[in-house]
Design a protein around this motif. Structure first.
Motif, PDB file in Angstrom:
ATOM      1  N   VAL A  88       0.808  -1.226   0.000  1.00 37.35           N
ATOM      2  CA  VAL A  88       0.000   0.000   0.000  1.00 37.35           C
ATOM      3  C   VAL A  88       0.837   1.271   0.000  1.00 37.35           C
ATOM      4  N   ASN A  89       1.980   1.257   0.694  1.00 33.94           N
ATOM      5  CA  ASN A  89       2.756   2.497   0.773  1.00 33.94           C
ATOM      6  C   ASN A  89       3.732   2.673  -0.392  1.00 33.94           C
ATOM      7  N   ALA A  90       3.691   1.738  -1.355  1.00 35.21           N
ATOM      8  CA  ALA A  90       4.401   1.964  -2.617  1.00 35.21           C
ATOM      9  C   ALA A  90       3.531   2.787  -3.558  1.00 35.21           C
ATOM     10  N   TYR A  91       2.336   3.122  -3.089  1.00 36.90           N
ATOM     11  CA  TYR A  91       1.418   3.930  -3.899  1.00 36.90           C
ATOM     12  C   TYR A  91       2.142   5.187  -4.391  1.00 36.90           C
ATOM     13  N   GLY A  92       2.020   5.442  -5.659  1.00 37.59           N
ATOM     14  CA  GLY A  92       2.707   6.578  -6.271  1.00 37.59           C
ATOM     15  C   GLY A  92       3.793   6.158  -7.229  1.00 37.59           C
ATOM     16  N   SER A  93       4.275   4.909  -7.115  1.00 41.44           N
ATOM     17  CA  SER A  93       5.324   4.454  -8.022  1.00 41.44           C
ATOM     18  C   SER A  93       4.821   4.417  -9.458  1.00 41.44           C
ATOM     19  N   ASP A  94       3.533   4.161  -9.613  1.00 39.99           N
ATOM     20  CA  ASP A  94       2.925   4.131 -10.937  1.00 39.99           C
ATOM     21  C   ASP A  94       2.521   5.530 -11.398  1.00 39.99           C
ATOM     22  N   LEU A  95       2.565   6.493 -10.463  1.00 39.36           N
ATOM     23  CA  LEU A  95       2.157   7.864 -10.763  1.00 39.36           C
ATOM     24  C   LEU A  95       3.350   8.812 -10.861  1.00 39.36           C
ATOM     25  N   PRO A 142       1.730  -2.065   4.514  1.00 45.76           N
ATOM     26  CA  PRO A 142       2.917  -1.385   4.009  1.00 45.76           C
ATOM     27  C   PRO A 142       4.119  -2.320   3.946  1.00 45.76           C
ATOM     28  N   HIS A 143       5.061  -1.976   3.127  1.00 49.90           N
ATOM     29  CA  HIS A 143       6.313  -2.724   3.024  1.00 49.90           C
ATOM     30  C   HIS A 143       7.409  -1.884   3.669  1.00 49.90           C
ATOM     31  N   PRO A 144       8.266  -2.483   4.502  1.00 55.37           N
ATOM     32  CA  PRO A 144       9.330  -1.696   5.154  1.00 55.37           C
ATOM     33  C   PRO A 144      10.212  -0.935   4.167  1.00 55.37           C
ATOM     34  N   LEU A 146      -0.355   0.341  13.036  1.00 57.45           N
ATOM     35  CA  LEU A 146       0.482  -0.013  11.897  1.00 57.45           C
ATOM     36  C   LEU A 146       0.654  -1.522  11.833  1.00 57.45           C
ATOM     37  N   HIS A 147       0.314  -2.081  10.678  1.00 57.85           N
ATOM     38  CA  HIS A 147       0.610  -3.490  10.423  1.00 57.85           C
ATOM     39  C   HIS A 147       1.708  -3.541   9.372  1.00 57.85           C
ATOM     40  N   MET A 148       2.910  -3.977   9.778  1.00 59.24           N
ATOM     41  CA  MET A 148       4.055  -3.983   8.871  1.00 59.24           C
ATOM     42  C   MET A 148       4.753  -5.348   8.929  1.00 59.24           C
ATOM     43  N   PRO A 149       4.672  -6.125   7.842  1.00 56.67           N
ATOM     44  CA  PRO A 149       5.243  -7.472   7.850  1.00 56.67           C
ATOM     45  C   PRO A 149       6.753  -7.487   8.048  1.00 56.67           C
ATOM     46  N   LEU A 150       7.203  -8.283   9.007  1.00 60.04           N
ATOM     47  CA  LEU A 150       8.629  -8.505   9.258  1.00 60.04           C
ATOM     48  C   LEU A 150       9.120  -9.695   8.439  1.00 60.04           C
ATOM     49  N   GLN A 151       8.398 -10.796   8.513  1.00 64.08           N
ATOM     50  CA  GLN A 151       8.676 -12.079   7.857  1.00 64.08           C
ATOM     51  C   GLN A 151       9.824 -12.838   8.498  1.00 64.08           C
ATOM     52  N   SER A 152      10.951 -12.192   8.765  1.00 63.30           N
ATOM     53  CA  SER A 152      12.050 -12.830   9.494  1.00 63.30           C
ATOM     54  C   SER A 152      12.908 -11.748  10.111  1.00 63.30           C
ATOM     55  N   GLY A 153      13.528 -12.075  11.244  1.00 59.79           N
ATOM     56  CA  GLY A 153      14.456 -11.142  11.863  1.00 59.79           C
ATOM     57  C   GLY A 153      15.889 -11.390  11.467  1.00 59.79           C
ATOM     58  N   SER A 154      16.116 -12.428  10.680  1.00 60.84           N
ATOM     59  CA  SER A 154      17.482 -12.789  10.257  1.00 60.84           C
ATOM     60  C   SER A 154      17.823 -12.099   8.948  1.00 60.84           C
ATOM     61  N   ASP A 155      18.918 -11.360   8.940  1.00 61.12           N
ATOM     62  CA  ASP A 155      19.354 -10.706   7.705  1.00 61.12           C
ATOM     63  C   ASP A 155      19.633 -11.722   6.598  1.00 61.12           C
ATOM     64  N   ARG A 156      20.177 -12.867   6.965  1.00 57.16           N
ATOM     65  CA  ARG A 156      20.495 -13.888   5.969  1.00 57.16           C
ATOM     66  C   ARG A 156      19.218 -14.433   5.325  1.00 57.16           C
ATOM     67  N   VAL A 157      18.209 -14.687   6.162  1.00 55.32           N
ATOM     68  CA  VAL A 157      16.937 -15.198   5.632  1.00 55.32           C
ATOM     69  C   VAL A 157      16.218 -14.118   4.830  1.00 55.32           C
ATOM     70  N   LEU A 158      16.253 -12.879   5.307  1.00 56.65           N
ATOM     71  CA  LEU A 158      15.627 -11.783   4.555  1.00 56.65           C
ATOM     72  C   LEU A 158      16.230 -11.661   3.166  1.00 56.65           C
ATOM     73  N   LYS A 159      17.539 -11.839   3.070  1.00 55.28           N
ATOM     74  CA  LYS A 159      18.187 -11.792   1.764  1.00 55.28           C
ATOM     75  C   LYS A 159      17.703 -12.934   0.885  1.00 55.28           C
ATOM     76  N   ALA A 160      17.598 -14.144   1.473  1.00 50.13           N
ATOM     77  CA  ALA A 160      17.112 -15.301   0.708  1.00 50.13           C
ATOM     78  C   ALA A 160      15.652 -15.116   0.297  1.00 50.13           C
ATOM     79  N   MET A 161      14.885 -14.416   1.124  1.00 49.30           N
ATOM     80  CA  MET A 161      13.491 -14.112   0.793  1.00 49.30           C
ATOM     81  C   MET A 161      13.369 -13.025  -0.276  1.00 49.30           C
ATOM     82  N   ARG A 162      14.488 -12.365  -0.557  1.00 47.93           N
ATOM     83  CA  ARG A 162      14.536 -11.218  -1.465  1.00 47.93           C
ATOM     84  C   ARG A 162      13.715 -10.057  -0.889  1.00 47.93           C
ATOM     85  N   ARG A 163      13.848  -9.866   0.409  1.00 45.95           N
ATOM     86  CA  ARG A 163      13.231  -8.716   1.081  1.00 45.95           C
ATOM     87  C   ARG A 163      14.274  -7.597   1.112  1.00 45.95           C
ATOM     88  N   SER A 164      13.897  -6.416   0.703  1.00 44.31           N
ATOM     89  CA  SER A 164      14.879  -5.344   0.481  1.00 44.31           C
ATOM     90  C   SER A 164      15.114  -4.489   1.719  1.00 44.31           C
TER      91      SER A 164
END
Length: 500
Positions: A207-214, A241-243, A264-282
């Motif tokens: 939702v908070n990427a709104y505007g990228s298309d505008l 929103p996406h972090p 605020l509801h903001m997905p973490l998905q993982s607290g591990s930097d290594r896993v976040l990278k594997a998830m392709r979370r930026s």
């Protein structure tokens, strides 16, 4: 079970995220515009529409099990039709008709507006109609709508997602992000307020990427501020929103716009930097926690929730402990936790290091226990506070037995409170003092301090005066045909992007 006028009756069964729930409101609106009537609770509908989700591993089994239950019903109900839409339909396409040849229509996420025509064509041609478009034809918010609530409404501001998370199949099924024009969004909100709605939730896969298309990086914060100027709109929420895109201007808009709730509801998905990278979370752990700190500096009373995946491929015990550490520091009000579910078609499904089920379950249980402890501690801080509660319909399963009512605090916590002496309607606002806290709800046992009748309560009363069946809600299990059991409640806002 047709209506008195001979109209065909329908039932929409919804699985998945808030975007699917909102799409189902559009499907209901389209069907009623075409002359269908919402089915009563008794008897078999003339039409059953499944609006499906493809995020969880058991989505396929759930759908085909439900379709199997309907096969004998359809065989004895002349003229009954079954339609399957949503993300699983977009993914499986012809597979659905092959496995369940009694299905009449299969349609995708991009062409829900075609459903009435497809049903008519299936009836005339006496064969299944399968129509899956690869790109959005019409923005769903331009379609007719049957809102399930008279006092709170979903408003889609974008569809699709530009992220490439390795666990998520949603971008492949919903397509690239497409944003609505701000004027169109605000016009829809103004029309809803004119009808009596006092709370809106802005929806987007991201939702908070709104505007990228505008071409405007601050479009979302500007939209929040503009919505906040609409007279009569009391509560504004958004999900999810996406972090990566959570910028300081959004925090400022939340803090400085009175009608934007400090939730605020903001997905973490993982607290591990290594896993976040594997998830392709930026983002990484420190970036996420930095946002949390900034939000709480600007809004000390903010209630923050999240999504977490346990057992992502390659997750080690050290990785999981990083998630536990992040949860302890972030102190979420609540967390929607999921055991990793392999989805064919996603990169993660082919990754090495798939974590054994027993290990995932043990970690999941530990995370749940930790979050329950934190949720209870955070809720106890609410005891003694005076809060305005927006009275809800169907939120309290025990309300009749306890002579209480239920509703949501500004930060979206669920509150059960003693029924006031005067008549209170869903959509009205009641001021109470919190006397007790549990991990998942608050309780106000004393007398109400104030009752405010609202246009939303008036709207609920007008709707109730019209002959109408009870809303179907969000089905979490097998649908009942005939005399169904009590309907489950929709889950609290947990991410319109299905855990993005």
């Amino acid at each position: 079970m047709s209506g008195d006028s001979g109209s065909k009756s329908y039932k929409v069964v919804t699985y998945g995220c808030q975007m699917n729930v909102h799409d189902s409101e559009r499907l209901s609106g389209l069907l009623e515009d075409a002359g269908y009537v919402k089915a009563d609770r008794d008897g078999d509908p003339d039409l059953v529409v499944f609006n499906t989700c493809a995020v969880r591993e058991n989505a396929d089994n759930k759908l085909y099990g439900n379709l199997g239950q309907l096969a004998p019903v359809k065989s004895r109900h002349q003229g009954m039709q079954i339609a399957v839409g949503g993300c699983l339909a977009q993914k499986d396409r012809d597979t659905i008709v092959r496995r369940a040849p009694w299905v009449d229509v299969v349609f995708g996420t991009h062409n829900i507006g075609h459903l009435p025509a497809l049903l008519e064509r299936a009836a005339v041609e006496r064969r299944a109609q399968v129509e899956i478009l690869e790109s959005l034809e019409t923005f769903p918010s331009t379609l007719p709508t049957r809102r399930e609530s008279a006092y709170a409404a979903w408003v889609a501001i974008s569809v699709g997602c530009n992220n490439t998370c390795t666990f998520c199949i949603v971008p492949a099924l919903r397509g690239k992000e497409e944003d609505r024009r701000p004027g169109d969004v605000l016009a829809e909100i103004e029309a809803l307020v004119d009808e009596g709605v006092i709370e809106v939730t802005l929806l987007g896969q991201n939702v908070n990427a709104y505007g990228s298309d505008l071409g405007d990086r601050e479009a979302f914060s500007k939209l929040l501020r503009a919505a906040g100027r609409i007279e009569g709109l009391e509560r504004i929420r958004f999900t999810s929103p996406h972090p990566r895109d959570f910028t300081d201007d959004v925090i400022a808009a939340m803090a400085e716009t009175p009608s934007v709730m400090h939730q605020l509801h903001m997905p973490l998905q993982s607290g591990s930097d290594r896993v976040l990278k594997a998830m392709r979370r930026s983002y990484r752990q420190e970036r996420f926690l930095g946002i949390i700190r900034k939000v709480r500096e600007a809004m000390p009373d903010a209630a923050i929730s999240t999504d977490i995946i346990v057992g992502f491929p390659g997750e080690t015990e050290e990785d999981f402990e990083e998630t536990m550490k992040t949860v302890r520091e972030a102190r979420f009000t609540n967390a929607f936790t999921f055991q990793y579910s392999k989805r064919p078609g996603t990169p993660a499904a082919e990754m090495e290091g798939q974590v054994p089920k027993a290990v995932v379950q043990a970690r999941y249980d530990r995370l749940i226990a930790l979050q329950e402890e934190i949720s209870w501690e955070e809720n106890k801080k609410q005891v003694g506070r005076t809060l305005e509660i927006l009275v809800a319909e169907g939120e309290g399963k025990k309300d009749d037995r306890t002579d209480r009512l239920s509703g949501r605090a500004p930060d979206n916590r669920l509150v059960h409170f003693t029924r006031p002496a005067e008549t209170v309607r869903p959509g009205d606002v009641v001021t109470v003092e919190i006397t007790y806290a549990a991990p998942h709800h608050l309780l106000a046992e004393g007398p109400s301090l104030a009752v405010r009748r609202t246009p939303a309560g008036d709207a609920w009363e007008r709707r109730r005066a019209r002959p109408a069946a009870k809303p179907a809600g969000v089905m979490l299990g097998l649908p009942s045909i005939g005399a169904p059991a009590a309907l489950p409640l929709a889950a609290p806002a947990g991410g319109a992007c299905c855990g993005d």
